[in-house]
Design a protein around this motif. Sequence first.
Motif, PDB file in Angstrom:
ATOM      1  N   ARG A   1      56.232 -44.391  -2.287  1.00 63.12           N
ATOM      2  CA  ARG A   1      55.928 -45.043  -1.003  1.00 63.12           C
ATOM      3  C   ARG A   1      55.178 -46.357  -1.222  1.00 63.12           C
ATOM      4  N   ASP A   2      55.199 -46.878  -2.453  1.00 57.07           N
ATOM      5  CA  ASP A   2      54.527 -48.128  -2.838  1.00 57.07           C
ATOM      6  C   ASP A   2      53.011 -48.061  -2.729  1.00 57.07           C
ATOM      7  N   GLU A   3      52.439 -46.882  -2.888  1.00 58.96           N
ATOM      8  CA  GLU A   3      50.978 -46.726  -2.961  1.00 58.96           C
ATOM      9  C   GLU A   3      50.634 -46.523  -4.442  1.00 58.96           C
ATOM     10  N   TRP A   4      50.674 -47.595  -5.193  1.00 59.93           N
ATOM     11  CA  TRP A   4      50.597 -47.540  -6.646  1.00 59.93           C
ATOM     12  C   TRP A   4      49.274 -46.991  -7.161  1.00 59.93           C
ATOM     13  N   ASP A   5      48.198 -47.176  -6.454  1.00 57.32           N
ATOM     14  CA  ASP A   5      46.891 -46.710  -6.927  1.00 57.32           C
ATOM     15  C   ASP A   5      46.710 -45.197  -6.770  1.00 57.32           C
ATOM     16  N   LYS A   6      47.629 -44.510  -6.081  1.00 56.16           N
ATOM     17  CA  LYS A   6      47.504 -43.073  -5.866  1.00 56.16           C
ATOM     18  C   LYS A   6      48.542 -42.272  -6.647  1.00 56.16           C
ATOM     19  N   GLY A   7      49.248 -42.912  -7.574  1.00 52.12           N
ATOM     20  CA  GLY A   7      50.314 -42.256  -8.322  1.00 52.12           C
ATOM     21  C   GLY A   7      49.790 -41.297  -9.387  1.00 52.12           C
ATOM     22  N   CYS A   8      50.703 -40.648 -10.063  1.00 53.15           N
ATOM     23  CA  CYS A   8      50.378 -39.663 -11.089  1.00 53.15           C
ATOM     24  C   CYS A   8      49.840 -40.363 -12.341  1.00 53.15           C
ATOM     25  N   PRO A   9      48.667 -39.976 -12.825  1.00 50.13           N
ATOM     26  CA  PRO A   9      48.112 -40.621 -14.012  1.00 50.13           C
ATOM     27  C   PRO A   9      48.865 -40.271 -15.291  1.00 50.13           C
ATOM     28  N   LEU A  10      49.616 -39.178 -15.292  1.00 54.77           N
ATOM     29  CA  LEU A  10      50.354 -38.789 -16.498  1.00 54.77           C
ATOM     30  C   LEU A  10      51.453 -39.793 -16.809  1.00 54.77           C
ATOM     31  N   ILE A  11      52.053 -40.370 -15.783  1.00 55.34           N
ATOM     32  CA  ILE A  11      53.094 -41.371 -16.000  1.00 55.34           C
ATOM     33  C   ILE A  11      52.490 -42.626 -16.625  1.00 55.34           C
ATOM     34  N   LEU A  12      51.322 -43.018 -16.167  1.00 58.16           N
ATOM     35  CA  LEU A  12      50.654 -44.184 -16.740  1.00 58.16           C
ATOM     36  C   LEU A  12      50.323 -43.939 -18.216  1.00 58.16           C
ATOM     37  N   ILE A  13      49.875 -42.744 -18.548  1.00 58.21           N
ATOM     38  CA  ILE A  13      49.589 -42.401 -19.948  1.00 58.21           C
ATOM     39  C   ILE A  13      50.861 -42.560 -20.782  1.00 58.21           C
ATOM     40  N   ALA A  14      51.989 -42.088 -20.264  1.00 57.22           N
ATOM     41  CA  ALA A  14      53.257 -42.192 -20.992  1.00 57.22           C
ATOM     42  C   ALA A  14      53.670 -43.652 -21.160  1.00 57.22           C
ATOM     43  N   TYR A  15      53.500 -44.469 -20.117  1.00 54.87           N
ATOM     44  CA  TYR A  15      53.866 -45.879 -20.214  1.00 54.87           C
ATOM     45  C   TYR A  15      52.981 -46.637 -21.198  1.00 54.87           C
ATOM     46  N   LEU A  16      51.781 -46.136 -21.441  1.00 51.37           N
ATOM     47  CA  LEU A  16      50.876 -46.793 -22.379  1.00 51.37           C
ATOM     48  C   LEU A  16      51.029 -46.277 -23.812  1.00 51.37           C
ATOM     49  N   GLY A  17      52.071 -45.472 -24.072  1.00 51.47           N
ATOM     50  CA  GLY A  17      52.391 -45.091 -25.443  1.00 51.47           C
ATOM     51  C   GLY A  17      51.791 -43.800 -25.945  1.00 51.47           C
ATOM     52  N   LYS A  18      51.334 -42.931 -25.056  1.00 54.66           N
ATOM     53  CA  LYS A  18      50.806 -41.627 -25.458  1.00 54.66           C
ATOM     54  C   LYS A  18      51.591 -40.535 -24.748  1.00 54.66           C
ATOM     55  N   THR A  19      51.574 -39.334 -25.316  1.00 58.61           N
ATOM     56  CA  THR A  19      52.244 -38.194 -24.700  1.00 58.61           C
ATOM     57  C   THR A  19      51.190 -37.313 -24.037  1.00 58.61           C
ATOM     58  N   PRO A  20      51.240 -37.140 -22.714  1.00 59.57           N
ATOM     59  CA  PRO A  20      50.248 -36.303 -22.036  1.00 59.57           C
ATOM     60  C   PRO A  20      50.266 -34.864 -22.555  1.00 59.57           C
ATOM     61  N   ALA A  21      49.096 -34.263 -22.674  1.00 59.72           N
ATOM     62  CA  ALA A  21      48.995 -32.873 -23.133  1.00 59.72           C
ATOM     63  C   ALA A  21      49.616 -31.917 -22.127  1.00 59.72           C
ATOM     64  N   GLU A  22      49.754 -32.343 -20.886  1.00 61.24           N
ATOM     65  CA  GLU A  22      50.349 -31.506 -19.836  1.00 61.24           C
ATOM     66  C   GLU A  22      51.868 -31.451 -19.934  1.00 61.24           C
ATOM     67  N   TRP A  23      52.449 -32.231 -20.818  1.00 60.62           N
ATOM     68  CA  TRP A  23      53.888 -32.208 -21.045  1.00 60.62           C
ATOM     69  C   TRP A  23      54.160 -31.412 -22.306  1.00 60.62           C
ATOM     70  N   LEU A  24      54.733 -30.234 -22.153  1.00 64.41           N
ATOM     71  CA  LEU A  24      55.062 -29.378 -23.288  1.00 64.41           C
ATOM     72  C   LEU A  24      56.509 -29.624 -23.700  1.00 64.41           C
ATOM     73  N   GLU A  25      56.729 -29.813 -24.988  1.00 66.76           N
ATOM     74  CA  GLU A  25      58.097 -30.037 -25.456  1.00 66.76           C
ATOM     75  C   GLU A  25      58.890 -28.759 -25.296  1.00 66.76           C
ATOM     76  N   SER A  26      60.040 -28.861 -24.625  1.00 66.47           N
ATOM     77  CA  SER A  26      60.823 -27.657 -24.378  1.00 66.47           C
ATOM     78  C   SER A  26      62.223 -27.749 -24.965  1.00 66.47           C
ATOM     79  N   ASP A  27      62.955 -28.821 -24.718  1.00 69.24           N
ATOM     80  CA  ASP A  27      64.317 -28.952 -25.240  1.00 69.24           C
ATOM     81  C   ASP A  27      64.510 -30.381 -25.731  1.00 69.24           C
ATOM     82  N   PRO A  28      64.283 -30.636 -27.026  1.00 63.90           N
ATOM     83  CA  PRO A  28      64.363 -32.011 -27.526  1.00 63.90           C
ATOM     84  C   PRO A  28      65.765 -32.617 -27.460  1.00 63.90           C
ATOM     85  N   LEU A  29      66.798 -31.805 -27.260  1.00 64.62           N
ATOM     86  CA  LEU A  29      68.161 -32.320 -27.210  1.00 64.62           C
ATOM     87  C   LEU A  29      68.621 -32.659 -25.797  1.00 64.62           C
TER      88      LEU A  29
END
Length: 130
Positions: free
Chosen positions: A44-72
Motif C-alpha cells: 500500500r506504499d507505506e514503506w516505513d511499516k513493511g516487514c523488516p525481514l525483507i530489508l535484512i535480505a536486501y542488505l545481504g543477510k539471511t534472516p534467522a526466521e527463514w528456514l531452508e526447506s527445499d533448495p531446488l
Amino acid sequence: MSLPTYEEADARAREGSPFSNGTEDYAWMGNWCGRCIHDAPTRRDEWDKGCPLILIAYLGKTPAEWLESDPLSLADRYTCLMFRPEDDPGPDEPTPVPDPAGQLTLCPREPYERPARMYADTRLIPERLP
C-alpha cells in the motif's frame, strides 16, 4: 510470536545473501511475502511499516526466521516462520488450549507449553530429502 524489529532481526541474521539472483528473489517473495500480512503495508506504499525481514535480505543477510526447506524450488526455498496470510483473522499471540472439562490437573501446564505459534510445517518431508 510477534514480528521482530529490524535491529533484532539483523542481530540474529546469518551472513550471506539468501538468493543468488533476482529471479530467485522474485519467485520466493512473490510466493511468501506477496500474500503475507506483515508486508501488506509495503504493497500500500507505506514503506516505513513493511516487514523488516525483507530489508535484512536486501542488505545481504539471511534472516534467522527463514528456514531452508527445499533448495531446488524457487518458490519454496525457505519457510518463513513469521508468515501469516492476509486473510488470517487469528491473534498475533497464541491462545492456550483449554483444559478438558472434568479432568484433574497433576501439574501446571504453563512451563510446558510452547511460547510461540508455528506458522509453517518445519518437519523434514521424506520426498524433499536430498
